[in-house]
Scaffold this active site. Structure first.
Site, PDB file in Angstrom:
ATOM      1  N   LYS A  61       0.934  -1.749   0.086  1.00  0.00           N
ATOM      2  CA  LYS A  61      -0.087  -0.197   0.339  1.00  0.00           C
ATOM      3  C   LYS A  61       1.026   1.794  -0.049  1.00  0.00           C
ATOM      4  O   LYS A  61       0.496   1.856   0.544  1.00  0.00           O
ATOM      5  CB  LYS A  61      -0.998  -0.092   1.189  1.00  0.00           C
ATOM      6  CG  LYS A  61      -2.040  -1.381   1.140  1.00  0.00           C
ATOM      7  CD  LYS A  61      -2.444  -1.594   0.092  1.00  0.00           C
ATOM      8  CE  LYS A  61      -3.711  -0.575  -0.161  1.00  0.00           C
ATOM      9  NZ  LYS A  61      -3.844  -0.539  -1.256  1.00  0.00           N
ATOM     10  N   ALA A  62       2.228   1.072  -0.447  1.00  0.00           N
ATOM     11  CA  ALA A  62       2.992   2.415  -0.748  1.00  0.00           C
ATOM     12  C   ALA A  62       2.916   2.889  -1.850  1.00  0.00           C
ATOM     13  O   ALA A  62       3.720   4.215  -2.436  1.00  0.00           O
ATOM     14  CB  ALA A  62       4.023   2.408  -0.724  1.00  0.00           C
ATOM     15  N   SER A 101      -3.171   2.982   5.202  1.00  0.00           N
ATOM     16  CA  SER A 101      -4.312   2.761   3.917  1.00  0.00           C
ATOM     17  C   SER A 101      -3.871   1.122   4.467  1.00  0.00           C
ATOM     18  O   SER A 101      -4.371   0.389   3.795  1.00  0.00           O
ATOM     19  CB  SER A 101      -3.101   3.067   3.188  1.00  0.00           C
ATOM     20  OG  SER A 101      -3.976   2.782   1.626  1.00  0.00           O
ATOM     21  N   HIS A 161       6.687  -7.240  -2.399  1.00  0.00           N
ATOM     22  CA  HIS A 161       6.420  -6.876  -1.412  1.00  0.00           C
ATOM     23  C   HIS A 161       7.224  -7.787  -0.336  1.00  0.00           C
ATOM     24  O   HIS A 161       7.698  -7.133   0.879  1.00  0.00           O
ATOM     25  CB  HIS A 161       4.880  -6.139  -0.690  1.00  0.00           C
ATOM     26  CG  HIS A 161       3.967  -6.281  -1.672  1.00  0.00           C
ATOM     27  ND1 HIS A 161       4.569  -4.521  -2.182  1.00  0.00           N
ATOM     28  CD2 HIS A 161       2.688  -6.256  -1.684  1.00  0.00           C
ATOM     29  CE1 HIS A 161       3.202  -4.205  -2.582  1.00  0.00           C
ATOM     30  NE2 HIS A 161       2.019  -5.746  -2.690  1.00  0.00           N
ATOM     31  N   GLY A 199      -5.815   7.472  -1.564  1.00  0.00           N
ATOM     32  CA  GLY A 199      -4.176   7.841  -2.560  1.00  0.00           C
ATOM     33  C   GLY A 199      -3.969   9.642  -1.933  1.00  0.00           C
ATOM     34  O   GLY A 199      -3.013   9.506  -2.938  1.00  0.00           O
ATOM     35  N   TYR A 210       6.070   8.520  -3.293  1.00  0.00           N
ATOM     36  CA  TYR A 210       5.526   8.407  -3.372  1.00  0.00           C
ATOM     37  C   TYR A 210       4.229   9.847  -3.277  1.00  0.00           C
ATOM     38  O   TYR A 210       4.124  10.256  -4.298  1.00  0.00           O
ATOM     39  CB  TYR A 210       3.933   7.506  -1.609  1.00  0.00           C
ATOM     40  CG  TYR A 210       2.473   8.155  -2.393  1.00  0.00           C
ATOM     41  CD1 TYR A 210       2.173   6.301  -2.998  1.00  0.00           C
ATOM     42  CD2 TYR A 210       1.857   8.630  -1.848  1.00  0.00           C
ATOM     43  CE1 TYR A 210       0.818   6.562  -3.538  1.00  0.00           C
ATOM     44  CE2 TYR A 210       0.224   9.127  -2.010  1.00  0.00           C
ATOM     45  CZ  TYR A 210       0.044   7.659  -2.651  1.00  0.00           C
ATOM     46  OH  TYR A 210      -1.852   7.372  -2.967  1.00  0.00           O
ATOM     47  N   THR A 255       0.987   0.181  -7.699  1.00  0.00           N
ATOM     48  CA  THR A 255       0.279  -0.432  -8.980  1.00  0.00           C
ATOM     49  C   THR A 255       0.193   1.470  -9.286  1.00  0.00           C
ATOM     50  O   THR A 255      -0.112   0.885 -10.477  1.00  0.00           O
ATOM     51  CB  THR A 255      -1.470  -0.665  -8.082  1.00  0.00           C
ATOM     52  OG1 THR A 255      -1.805  -1.689  -7.224  1.00  0.00           O
ATOM     53  CG2 THR A 255      -2.726  -0.562  -9.861  1.00  0.00           C
ATOM     54  N   LYS A 300       6.510  -7.659 -10.160  1.00  0.00           N
ATOM     55  CA  LYS A 300       6.692  -7.015  -8.746  1.00  0.00           C
ATOM     56  C   LYS A 300       6.079  -7.840  -7.287  1.00  0.00           C
ATOM     57  O   LYS A 300       6.279  -9.214  -7.167  1.00  0.00           O
ATOM     58  CB  LYS A 300       4.501  -6.576  -8.959  1.00  0.00           C
ATOM     59  CG  LYS A 300       3.860  -6.359  -7.361  1.00  0.00           C
ATOM     60  CD  LYS A 300       2.220  -6.268  -7.754  1.00  0.00           C
ATOM     61  CE  LYS A 300       1.456  -5.976  -6.219  1.00  0.00           C
ATOM     62  NZ  LYS A 300       0.005  -5.909  -6.149  1.00  0.00           N
TER      63      LYS A 300
END
Length: 283
Positions: A41-42, A131, A101, A247, A186, A45, A99
């Protein structure tokens, strides 16, 4: 069956099987692989779409022909009854989009020796925590925490999906000067997406056709991607709601109490002392 368990000091959901973690030790990395690595969640995508679009010469239709979940080999999870991701990845043609994590000590060891191109996205830990907390409630293969306070304590202890935010971010931050690694924040993507897109294109050596940058920025904006069914996982059998939520930078204020925020600031200062890694918590 338990929904998660701790392996090697890291809490993993049941869909990150022992077979996957064992296979990573000998996973064959290719030099022309393209890896997007993040803490959960950083902005994973978001960066995946940017890389996909640039790889395809800024042809949005071509980039989005396939759902983003299937464009990349997600090495961390396997659907029950399906072939493990490392097996699928081994048969894919180069250059492979990958991809993960996974924390550094559970990552494919050849990633250090083969030196594929890696984009790491870091997000300020307070927003990242908020998030991830919401993601735990919307993804039915993850533990549901009874309250924010319970999750907050687990996050500070590194006892959540993804393990320690501090350890993962510090590991990749310390590698930011290596030629094959690009460390992106981000918050910089939110502030000036165009500059980040240019940075990514220069990192890979992919030219952006004249006049296309503005179109890329528009296509890869969070609001546009949220409306794009090929990037927002509204159809996933594992999601109770849309994959992409807000976001925002600063949403953490809706979760952290004043005392928690102050406590976390002290923890950050202690864990990241001397690293030089700082994040913006509001824009």
């Amino acid at each position: 069956m338990e929904i998660d368990r701790v392996v090697g000091g890291v809490r993993h959901p049941s869909v990150t099987t022992d077979e996957i973690l064992e296979a990573m030790k000998t996973f064959e990395v290719r030099q022309d692989d393209i890896w997007v690595i993040t803490y959960p969640k950083a902005g994973t995508t978001w960066m995946q779409e940017i890389v996909s679009v640039l790889l395809n010469g800024c042809d949005f239709q071509k980039a989005d022909e396939i759902d983003i979940r299937h464009r990349y080999s997600f090495l961390d999870i396997v659907h029950p009854g399906h072939v493990c991701p490392h097996v699928k990845a081994a048969s894919k043609p180069s250059p492979r989009l990958i991809k993960t994590h996974l924390p550094s000590h559970q990552m494919a060891s050849e990633i250090i020796t083969k030196k594929p191109k890696i984009v790491y996205v870091g997000r300020n830990p307070k927003d990242n925590a908020a998030s991830l907390f919401n993601f735990h409630h919307s993804c039915n293969v993850l533990r549901t925490y009874e309250s924010w306070d319970v999750f907050y304590k687990a996050f500070c202890a590194g006892d959540v999906h993804g393990g320690s935010w501090f350890e993962m971010n510090l590991y990749w931050w310390n590698k930011r000067d290596e030629d094959n690694i690009l460390f992106v924040k981000y918050e910089d993507m939110k502030k000036d997406l165009g500059s980040v897109v240019l940075k990514v294109s220069e990192f890979f050596g992919w030219e952006i056709p004249d006049g296309k940058l503005e179109e890329v920025v528009k296509h890869c904006s969070f609001s546009s991607m949220k409306q794009n069914p090929k990037t927002n996982h509204t159809s996933s059998e594992w999601m109770k709601s849309a994959f992409m939520r807000k976001g925002e930078v600063g949403d953490w204020k809706n979760y952290f109490s004043v005392s928690q925020s102050e406590e976390f600031d002290k923890l950050y200062a202690e864990k990241m002392k001397g690293s030089g890694l700082t994040y913006q918590y509001e824009l």
